[in-house]
Design an enzyme around this catalytic site. Structure first.
Site, short mmCIF file in Angstrom:
data_model
loop_
_atom_site.label_atom_id
_atom_site.label_comp_id
_atom_site.label_asym_id
_atom_site.label_seq_id
_atom_site.Cartn_x
_atom_site.Cartn_y
_atom_site.Cartn_z
N GLU A 54 29.69 59.29 36.64
CA GLU A 54 30.95 59.57 37.81
C GLU A 54 30.69 60.97 38.51
OE1 GLU A 54 32.20 57.22 38.99
OE2 GLU A 54 31.94 55.59 37.52
N TYR A 94 40.04 59.32 41.54
CA TYR A 94 38.80 58.27 41.67
C TYR A 94 38.14 58.24 40.25
CZ TYR A 94 34.40 56.34 41.78
OH TYR A 94 33.29 55.49 41.68
N ASP A 113 36.90 54.22 46.62
CA ASP A 113 35.72 55.17 47.28
C ASP A 113 35.64 54.59 48.55
OD1 ASP A 113 34.32 53.13 46.67
OD2 ASP A 113 32.79 53.97 45.38
#
Ligand code: SF4
Length: 366
Positions: A54, A137, A155
């Site tokens: 990520e 996120y 996103d």
């Protein structure tokens, strides 16, 4: 609630459930085989791998992350290995991915996990968000994808899919649109049987089917539920965001090589653009490029020869590079030192500096 309102809510809930179910089924059949999606014998994802992935995927294309991810994991196979590494080792392994602040945050997050969480990546979104560099996120992605919590993830891909699904003319990138997208994502993930698979499916759909420009509606599992598609608006939505202009800056770098084929390098300041990374001796100005006489005086050089010019774009800057060569000065400029190419290759270098010092074409310039 009136009877009519109750019917509308039930209809919305039914549509949300159809969307989450169709999308999750599609994802199970069509998900790309990506290394960070590997599972153990019990079908569980590795939370540390998810954290690394990520961090890398923020503002970086999957194809570029694929070039770096496996080597990074091989070098730092678990959170302890990453926490115990030096910053220079981490930045070096990150070289080529750009946005080096993410690497520093990831390194600090690993230290924090070892110190405060006994080396286990936390499960809940709230604890995850306390880690350096972990925003809403990333916290939502790890909590849902690794641990199965019903946390939303938004996103750019997810927002685009949502705006088209609802045929909304809100402008992407506006704060009000972001708030709407998070609320919409929360409502949907709450109805998903498998929150992690649903979140990944939304991102995957945005990356591979509901792409910017003209989406591939004929291949979309949400075609029946999509309001933009039914109104013929799929390729005109979302309304694009207004981009802030980039600031021009001027970097004049001098490649200086000695008889042993060593190059002069200097470390950039600890803060700001490409903080703490290495480069050829460089004069930086914000108003214009330095003149040849200014560069010679700055580094105590007798003669410099211009080799090339190119422009490198970062998120906020347009960096105008002018590259010169020179023979060595009587003594190296302050804060510069000699290093051979093999040593330089192992140092943290931003892409333009890798090109300048080592001649490696890893960047797109104009
Ligand atoms: S039908 Fe088309 S516009 Fe709608 S979500 Fe699918 S790909 Fe996107």
């Amino acid at each position: 609630m009136t009877k009519a309102q109750g019917k509308a809510v039930a209809k919305d809930c039914g549509r949300a459930t159809r969307i989450t179910t169709a999308l999750t089924q599609w994802f199970r059949a069509n998900a790309r085989d990506l290394p960070w999606r590997a599972t153990d014998a019990k079908g569980r994802r590795n939370a540390y791998h998810a954290l690394v992935a990520e961090a890398m995927l923020q503002q970086t294309q999957v194809s570029r992350v694929l070039e770096k991810y496996s080597a990074f994991i091989a070098r730092f196979p678990d959170v302890h290995a990453l926490a115990n590494a030096t910053e220079e080792e981490v930045l070096s392994a990150w070289s080529g991915l750009g946005y080096y602040r993410r690497a520093r945050h990831l390194h600090h997050a690993a230290k924090n996990i070892c110190k405060n969480h006994e080396g286990k990546v936390p499960e809940d979104a709230e604890s995850l968000r306390r880690l350096p560099g972990v925003g809403r996120y990333t916290a939502g992605a790890i909590a849902s994808i690794v641990y199965g919590h019903a946390e939303p993830v938004v996103d750019g891909n997810v927002t685009r899919v949502q705006l088209r699904l609802e045929a909304s003319d809100q402008r992407q990138g506006e704060p009000a649109t972001e708030r709407w997208a998070w609320k919409h994502a929360s409502d949907l993930v709450a109805r998903a049987a498998d929150p992690g698979a649903f979140n990944e499916a939304m991102m995957e759909l945005g990356a591979t089917v509901c792409t910017p420009g003209v989406p591939r509606c004929e291949a979309c599992p949400l075609r029946k539920a999509c309001r933009a598609a039914s109104l013929g608006l799929a390729s005109t939505l979302p309304v694009p965001k207004v981009r802030a202009g980039r600031r021009a800056v001027y970097h004049s770098a001098v490649v200086i090589r000695d008889r042993q084929n060593r190059l002069l390098i200097q470390r950039r300041p600890e803060r700001g653009l490409w903080a703490g990374m290495y480069q050829a001796p460089t004069v930086e100005r914000e108003d214009r490029a330095a003149t040849a006489s200014e560069i010679k005086k700055w580094f105590g050089l007798a003669r410099i020869v211009e080799k090339e010019r190119f422009v490198f774009l970062t998120t906020h800057r347009e960096v105008h590079f002018a590259i010169f060569t020179s023979s060595p000065p009587p003594s190296p400029p302050a804060a510069a030192r000699w290093a051979c190419p093999s040593e330089i290759a192992a140092l943290p270098l931003a892409n333009p500096h890798r090109r300048i010092l080592l001649g490696e074409e890893t960047i797109q310039t104009r």
